[in-house]
Design an enzyme around this catalytic site. Structure first.
Site, PDB file in Angstrom:
ATOM      1  N   SER A  51      31.833  -3.142  23.702  1.00 22.09           N
ATOM      2  CA  SER A  51      31.945  -2.505  22.385  1.00 22.09           C
ATOM      3  C   SER A  51      32.696  -3.299  21.324  1.00 22.09           C
ATOM      4  CB  SER A  51      32.599  -1.131  22.526  1.00 22.09           C
ATOM      5  OG  SER A  51      31.682  -0.217  23.060  1.00 22.09           O
TER       6      SER A  51
ATOM      7  N   SER B 253      30.192  -0.303  20.332  1.00 21.98           N
ATOM      8  CA  SER B 253      30.540   0.882  19.560  1.00 21.98           C
ATOM      9  C   SER B 253      31.523   0.609  18.418  1.00 21.98           C
ATOM     10  CB  SER B 253      31.139   1.936  20.495  1.00 21.98           C
ATOM     11  OG  SER B 253      32.375   1.500  21.010  1.00 21.98           O
TER      12      SER B 253
ATOM     13  N   LYS C 110      40.025   1.201  14.707  1.00 24.03           N
ATOM     14  CA  LYS C 110      38.894   1.999  15.191  1.00 24.03           C
ATOM     15  C   LYS C 110      39.316   3.453  15.391  1.00 24.03           C
ATOM     16  CE  LYS C 110      35.346   1.905  18.862  1.00 24.03           C
ATOM     17  NZ  LYS C 110      34.923   1.246  20.116  1.00 24.03           N
TER      18      LYS C 110
END
Lengths: 465, 480
Positions: free
Chosen positions: B179, B155, B80
């Site tokens: 997330s 997210s 990420k």
């Protein structure tokens, strides 16, 4: 109308830890710019602080030396503000639960002991240094100082006059050096202070509005700032004006304070617990361990030196100002009670020798084996060659002879060899004795105790042998 | 043999170990898939394929030489984009960091590199991890590979989408309020939010420091467990990281017999959860009962309070964490005349600005007690309450999300959007581990996630439980 002033001080002290407060970068002054930097102290995204345990210990030590309560479960807070010298845009500090609280420092104000209460001692990290004057259109940033551990010692508004302020600042500086938490080099910014001054009608119980002055970079400037500010406020009040709470900045070049901001405009630092650092649990065992490392502190030494050992205030302070000398004195007085001579000799002729050997030399003086004026020379000889007192006396040929039989023999020989001078003396030429004494000294290579020689030579001549 | 990108992570690892395929072949298969899918999905912000190929070749040589390699050595992984990678662009999905190249690796990335996994690139995400849908990225919306009209969840949107689309077999996500679990649920993959303090945050660009955790994502529980073994390591550079010995070695043969499972009444008996989701989760609960698990309904009305606790504390911490972005030393700085105000106004997205403003207000000295202090107190009460629940229960089960993935830019007001987190935030504010795994699809064929949580530092047991359940559910999560 007469006025009283009340002064509160906030002393910022850089701790002399090996590494910075939250990273392993070197904590040192004067290195080339941005040499001691890493992602943590330059606030790069994702870098996390690791708390320096040595800094925690030194803060506790300071708290104990200032008679504070140690907070067993303390933590750090973030103080949020934007400034170019603060790369994280927040300073890791303490607001809600300072590590030390409710202490005091004793000072002497005109022979009266006064306690200045310490409100709290809290942690802070230092910021970087902005360099504005190197180039006209540029400001340079040196992050070396970023993250250097600081403690802030905050007093209650107990200080009532300039002398007390001086005594407090001198006292705190000396204490910090004594406990070894800071080098206290003012010129390197290791000690700084903010000053709060308020003025009130004489005898009043309520404090006037408080004025804070920042940007004071030396203790002498702090004293000047207090004098200036107290005077300014009293003049304002006499003119019938009111004092408004303000933060002012000390301009040390023009020696006056200028308005920084009114209270209404004061920054909101949005304090909250630093989530990157867990609670700091301090158990009583650690506290008592640290307590044991604290030496007898300057104020207590001062009282002992002046009361118990009868030293003059000046001598006492001269010794105390240099911890090494004061420690040495304390050791010497355990083995020898000639306190005044010891203190004199330490102040004037200090050398790195053992207290035992030092006292032996003092004994020699007392016994009359050596003259007072040779002491310095003897100490140096001992220090240089790492030898005992009597060896030094030998080396320097200073071993005085006090043996009366021996002295008598020398005198008799000299008198026999110099009958004319003896006759002259007997005929009233009194200074002929000086010649004879000289001859005795030459014969003994200067080692005879002059007092004994002096008194004996008259007796022997007068006996008329 | 099926195409390599369709294999699960552990299958690839055993193929490699048996020398039936090379790292380069595996990598090439995923690269081909990236080239095919990426233009539709936007799973990645930055790809690092040249370095990946170099690394794969090196590893193939090592393998031929017979060097001792870790089980996942030579397997690709996506990271990420809020996790620092040395020398590789790390944007946090924000214009503010559109040019930021870290000078150091996050600890978790170091762990990946030490195990010689091959980093494919950096995955798309909601800006600074603020968002539940993957729509708040400066670099475009991540689409759900199952239906590209729908969101992937956020997210960690790219980290989930990449797994489901065969653009990566493994990924790292981060979870602050859900997330990892939400996109895992929306995409029908497995995502684990570790216990706070079990995985180092060092190098994770913070959103809310008190909640942020890095966690593994994969096609199945076994893959997630394998990646856990690599990143669950103690790091003395993160003071909130605890030195705890997790045993991930024995995932199989876990019996649910007699295990006590709590379901929260206030979630199940209300209209918060859509009927589709509820049906699938209830079905999974039946399966658990059949496996010998004991399901008991409990009351935890505070679960609704967890939402405001979460939004108050996370926004407050975010406002502090994000105040250093000024474009002066790094990050977006368009021209010499730009001042900080201009830069921040221009380079932060709407959601980020909203939370900065909210957080700044919350922390102001006049509001601190009313909001922040109260939220901290409530959080402590919740932690105590959960401790008590875990004295009696082994697991808490909830849906991962009240609804399945919705259409991109479907008009949802903010209050509702925040409510999407109601099932996930209670684990975030209490720091407990929580995993999402697929338990079926709804009427529109979108995956439903079931969320299992357990007490702090029991992550390895949580994985065993999830693994056992996954086998019984038998959800088919083939690459789409």
């Amino acid at each position: 109308m007469e006025y009283d002033i009340r002064i509160g001080l906030e002393v910022h002290c850089e701790l002399n830890t090996k590494s910075k407060m939250f990273c392993s970068c070197k904590n040192s002054f004067g290195d080339s710019p941005n040499e001691n930097c890493c992602p943590v102290c330059t606030g790069l995204p994702g870098a996390l602080p690791s708390l320096n345990k040595e800094a925690v210990k030194k803060a506790i030590k300071t708290g104990l030396a200032l008679n504070c309560q140690i907070n067993n479960n303390t933590y750090l807070d973030r103080k949020n503000y934007f400034y170019p010298d603060l790369p994280k845009a927040y300073q890791i500090s303490q607001f809600y639960e300072p590590i030390c609280q409710n202490g005091y420092l004793e000072i002497l104000d005109n022979d009266i002991i006064k306690k200045i209460r310490i409100k709290e001692i809290h942690f802070e990290e230092d910021a970087g240094k902005l360099i504005h004057d190197r180039y006209d259109d540029l400001t340079l940033i040196d992050y070396n100082r970023c993250g250097v551990p600081l403690i802030e010692i905050v007093t209650m508004p107990d200080i009532e006059n300039i002398n007390q302020a001086k005594e407090f600042l001198d006292g705190i500086k000396l204490l910090l050096k004594y406990i070894g938490v800071s080098e206290c080099k003012m010129e390197q910014g290791m000690l700084r202070c903010d000053v709060n001054v308020s003025v009130m009608e004489k005898g009043s119980e309520t404090l006037g509005n408080r004025l804070e002055m920042k940007n004071i970079n030396s203790f002498s400037a702090a004293i000047k700032a207090i004098e200036y500010e107290a005077k300014r406020q009293i003049e304002e009040l006499r003119k019938g004006n009111k004092i408004i709470s303000q933060t002012r900045k000390w301009d040390s070049i023009n020696e006056k304070s200028v308005l920084m901001r009114d209270k209404e405009e004061s920054a909101d630092y949005r304090f909250f617990k630093e989530p990157d650092i867990p609670f700091i649990e301090i158990d009583d065992k650690i506290i008592s361990e640290i307590k044991r490392e604290i030496p007898i502190l300057p104020f207590e030494r001062f009282l002992t030196y002046t009361k118990k050992y009868n030293l003059s205030k000046d001598d006492a302070m001269t010794l105390i100002r240099d911890k090494e000398k004061s420690d040495f004195f304390d050791k010497c007085v355990l083995i020898n009670n000639n306190y005044k001579i010891i203190s004199n000799k330490i102040i004037n002729d200090f050398a790195k020798i053992s207290p035992e050997e030092f006292c032996r030399v003092i004994d020699f003086v007392n016994e009359g084996r050596i003259s007072n004026s040779s002491v310095g020379k003897i100490f140096q000889e001992m220090e240089k060659n790492n030898i005992s007192a009597s060896d030094a006396l030998d080396n320097l040929g200073l071993n005085q002879i006090n043996d009366e039989n021996y002295i008598e023999e020398i005198i008799k020989t000299v008198l026999e060899e110099n009958e004319k001078a003896v006759e002259d003396f007997k005929n009233g030429k009194k200074n002929a004795v000086g010649f004879l004494i000289g001859q005795c000294m030459i014969k003994s290579k200067g080692k005879l105790n002059p007092q004994i020689l002096n008194s004996m030579i008259y007796k022997i001549i007068e006996k008329g042998e | 043999m099926k195409e390599l990108y369709k294999c699960k992570g552990f299958e690839l690892a055993s193929l490699l170990k048996k020398k039936e395929v090379s790292s380069k072949e595996i990598l090439q298969s995923f690269i081909n898939q990236i080239e095919k899918k990426e233009k539709f999905l936007s799973s990645y912000i930055t790809l690092d394929l040249e370095n990946a190929l170099k690394k794969a070749e090196e590893l193939d040589i090592k393998r031929i030489k017979g060097e001792d390699l870790s089980f996942l050595a030579g397997i690709p992984v996506a990271v990420k984009d809020n996790i620092s990678t040395k020398g590789l662009l790390t944007t946090c999905g924000s214009k503010m960091l559109c040019n930021y190249i870290p000078v150091y690796d996050a600890f978790a990335v170091k762990c990946l590199k030490e195990s010689e996994m091959i980093i494919l690139g950096k995955t798309n995400m909601d800006e600074f991890a603020m968002g539940s849908t993957g729509e708040n990225s400066y670099f475009g919306v991540t689409k759900n590979p199952r239906d590209i009209k729908k969101v992937a969840g956020g997210s960690s949107s790219g980290s989930a989408a990449a797994i489901l689309s065969g653009e990566a077999p493994f990924s790292l996500g981060t979870d602050t309020g859900g997330s990892i679990r939400l996109p895992a649920s929306y995409c029908g993959i497995v995502g684990l939010k570790p216990t706070y303090g079990a995985v180092s945050r060092n190098g994770l660009i913070p959103f809310a420091s008190g909640y942020d955790v890095i966690g593994p994502m994969g096609r199945c529980v076994k893959d997630v467990s394998l990646l856990s073994q690599i990143i669950y390591k103690y790091d003395n550079k993160d003071m909130t990281c605890k030195n705890f010995n997790f045993d991930f070695s024995n995932l199989e043969n876990y019996s649910l017999k007699g295990k006590k499972i709590a379901v929260i009444k206030e979630l199940f008996n209300s209209n918060i959860i859509s009927s589709d989701v509820l049906e699938k989760v209830n079905k999974a609960l039946k399966i658990i009962e059949n496996m010998g698990g004991i399901i008991e309904e409990i009351s935890l009305p505070e679960i609704k309070d967890a939402l405001w606790v979460y939004y108050i504390i996370s926004s407050a911490q975010a406002s502090s964490n994000l105040s250093k972005y000024d474009g002066i030393r790094f990050g977006f700085h368009p021209d010499e005349d730009s001042d900080i105000e201009k830069i921040r106004t221009n380079a932060f997205g709407t959601e980020v600005k909203r939370r900065i403003i909210l957080g700044t207000y919350i922390l102001s000295s006049s509001q601190y007690e009313k909001y922040y202090q109260r939220a901290v107190n409530m959080q402590n009460q919740l932690i105590e309450k959960l401790d008590k629940i875990f004295d009696k229960f082994d697991f808490i089960i909830t849906p991962t999300s009240p609804r399945t993935a919705h259409e991109i830019s479907e008009k949802v007001n903010n209050k509702n959007i925040y409510d999407e987190d109601i099932c996930t935030v209670f684990a975030s504010v209490t720091g407990i581990p929580s995993i999402s795994l697929p338990c079926g699809v709804d009427s529109s064929d979108m995956p439903v996630g079931i969320e299992i949580s357990s007490k702090k530092f029991s992550d390895h047991i949580l994985l065993k439980m999830a693994n056992a359940l996954e086998k019984e559910i038998g959800f088919d999560n083939d690459i789409v």
